[in-house]
Design an enzyme around this catalytic site. Structure first.
Site, PDB file in Angstrom:
ATOM      1  N   HIS A 118       0.811  -1.223   0.000  1.00 47.10           N
ATOM      2  CA  HIS A 118       0.000   0.000   0.000  1.00 47.10           C
ATOM      3  C   HIS A 118       0.844   1.273   0.000  1.00 47.10           C
ATOM      4  O   HIS A 118       0.309   2.360  -0.245  1.00 47.10           O
ATOM      5  CB  HIS A 118      -0.941  -0.004   1.199  1.00 47.10           C
ATOM      6  CG  HIS A 118      -2.034  -1.021   1.094  1.00 47.10           C
ATOM      7  ND1 HIS A 118      -3.029  -0.956   0.150  1.00 47.10           N
ATOM      8  CD2 HIS A 118      -2.272  -2.157   1.803  1.00 47.10           C
ATOM      9  CE1 HIS A 118      -3.849  -1.979   0.280  1.00 47.10           C
ATOM     10  NE2 HIS A 118      -3.413  -2.739   1.282  1.00 47.10           N
ATOM     11  N   GLN A 220      -0.548 -13.353   5.048  1.00 45.09           N
ATOM     12  CA  GLN A 220      -1.636 -12.499   5.494  1.00 45.09           C
ATOM     13  C   GLN A 220      -2.979 -13.081   5.056  1.00 45.09           C
ATOM     14  O   GLN A 220      -3.227 -13.316   3.874  1.00 45.09           O
ATOM     15  CB  GLN A 220      -1.474 -11.085   4.938  1.00 45.09           C
ATOM     16  CG  GLN A 220      -2.451 -10.107   5.549  1.00 45.09           C
ATOM     17  CD  GLN A 220      -2.014  -8.670   5.384  1.00 45.09           C
ATOM     18  OE1 GLN A 220      -0.887  -8.394   5.016  1.00 45.09           O
ATOM     19  NE2 GLN A 220      -2.924  -7.748   5.653  1.00 45.09           N
ATOM     20  N   ASP A 248      -9.285  -5.488   5.038  1.00 41.41           N
ATOM     21  CA  ASP A 248      -9.698  -6.241   3.850  1.00 41.41           C
ATOM     22  C   ASP A 248     -10.714  -7.318   4.212  1.00 41.41           C
ATOM     23  O   ASP A 248     -11.619  -7.619   3.425  1.00 41.41           O
ATOM     24  CB  ASP A 248      -8.483  -6.875   3.160  1.00 41.41           C
ATOM     25  CG  ASP A 248      -7.754  -5.886   2.268  1.00 41.41           C
ATOM     26  OD1 ASP A 248      -8.390  -5.325   1.369  1.00 41.41           O
ATOM     27  OD2 ASP A 248      -6.555  -5.671   2.481  1.00 41.41           O
TER      28      ASP A 248
END
Length: 358
Positions: A118, A220, A248
């Site tokens: 990100h 993740q 998310d």
């Protein structure tokens, strides 16, 4: 410079390994600045200062030191600290600012995640941050933009202590992620170990023997399908740590604007319990649990639920909060209060000296 006597069986490989991974001592309550560089020692000492894959510290070893002494000085890694039962506290770095990375390291975080998923930077931008973290003796983890062999290879060649793969939704994806981290025949990682930073540009002769043991592989889990299979993912050989992704996950469950929704919390708690159910370290078929602190779920809450690694902040978020608060404080102060504050600060201890110490 003095040379090491042949009968001192302290191998240069062991010494180089020590330079690659210096001690990462727990710093929960105090700031520990980096050790100063030592001046050139007299002829009775051998001085090594090798800047390689991990956080580095200068090392001074007497020319008569034994291999046992060298081995005793081999420092802890993230994985060894987790095995010792420590809870590690870290920060995410999205700005790719070496200055902020250095400040984070000096502040006492156990690890810092340089976020290429990100954050705006890539491999070449991450490297200066790794240099800054190494100077402060802080372990670096790289989060790559996608789970692919190419990204993993380039990230691992920089020599982080950990690598984080995003969007792992099942055991097959986890197996692929592990294979990207291992050289053939155990995996598919491309090899340039004779020249890359991870091996000290080829100076660390023991790199190939130790890299699997010392690298923390983090998967993740951040979608509905992933949490359903999280126990299978955690059981994959080579997966050291499961990193929960609350934002998310909330989006995948239909609660993008409400990550603290009751349904999201229920799914998160079930996933956490699945990972922690057997409380086994990776070498015994389990995985450690890592997570992000949220406004509705603090770092201390995560720790109390058994998380082994907690990320409590993001560098840009910390700066944003401080900047917004600073502007609001200025404009919310009345003219009279501002004048009074100015008068009190003139010529006194509350003037410029106070400002620069804040």
């Amino acid at each position: 410079m003095a040379t090491v006597a042949n009968n001192s069986s302290s191998s240069l490989s062991t010494l180089r390994k020590t330079a690659l991974y210096p001690t990462l001592s727990p710093r929960p309550h105090s700031i520990q600045p980096p050790l100063p560089f030592f001046p050139s020692p007299p002829i009775t000492h051998l001085s090594l200062n090798l800047k390689c894959s991990g956080p580095t510290t200068p090392i001074r070893i007497k020319s008569s030191s034994s291999s046992a002494a060298a081995a005793a000085s081999v420092p802890e890694t993230l994985k060894s600290r987790l095995r010792n039962g420590e809870t590690l506290y870290g920060i995410f770095l999205l700005s790719f600012s070496p200055t902020l990375a250095e400040i984070a390291g000096l502040s006492g975080y156990d690890f810092a995640v340089v976020d290429m998923e990100h954050g705006p930077g890539g491999i070449s931008d991450a490297l200066p941050c790794l240099h800054a973290l190494a100077a402060t003796n802080t372990a670096a983890i790289l989060r790559i933009p996608e789970s692919s062999a190419t990204w993993a290879k380039k990230a691992l060649d920089l020599g982080p202590q950990g690598i984080m793969f995003p969007m792992i939704d099942g055991p097959k994806a986890a197996q692929k992620a592990v294979s990207y981290c291992r050289f053939p025949p155990s995996g598919v990682r491309g090899s340039a170990h004779t020249v890359v930073r991870a091996s000290g540009y080829g100076i660390d002769e023991g790199y190939l023997s130790n890299y699997e043991e010392e690298l923390l592989i983090m998967c993740q889990v951040e979608c509905g399908e992933g949490v359903k299979r999280i126990k299978e993912i955690a059981a994959v050989d080579g997966v050291d740590c499961i990193q929960m992704g609350p934002l998310d996950l909330s989006a995948s469950l239909g609660y993008l604007w409400d990550p603290g929704h009751k349904k999201v919390k229920e799914v998160m708690r079930a996933a956490e319990k699945a990972v922690l159910a057997e409380s086994k370290p990776p070498e015994e078929g389990g995985a450690y649990l890592a997570g992000f602190a949220m406004p509705h779920d603090s770092g201390l809450d995560l720790k109390s639920r058994g998380y082994h690694m907690v990320s409590g902040a993001v560098d840009v978020g910390l700066f944003r909060n401080a900047a917004v608060e600073d502007v609001q404080r200025f404009w919310s102060t009345g003219v009279e209060e501002a004048d009074k504050s100015s008068e009190e600060g003139e010529g006194g201890e509350n003037g410029d000296e106070k400002y620069w110490s804040e």
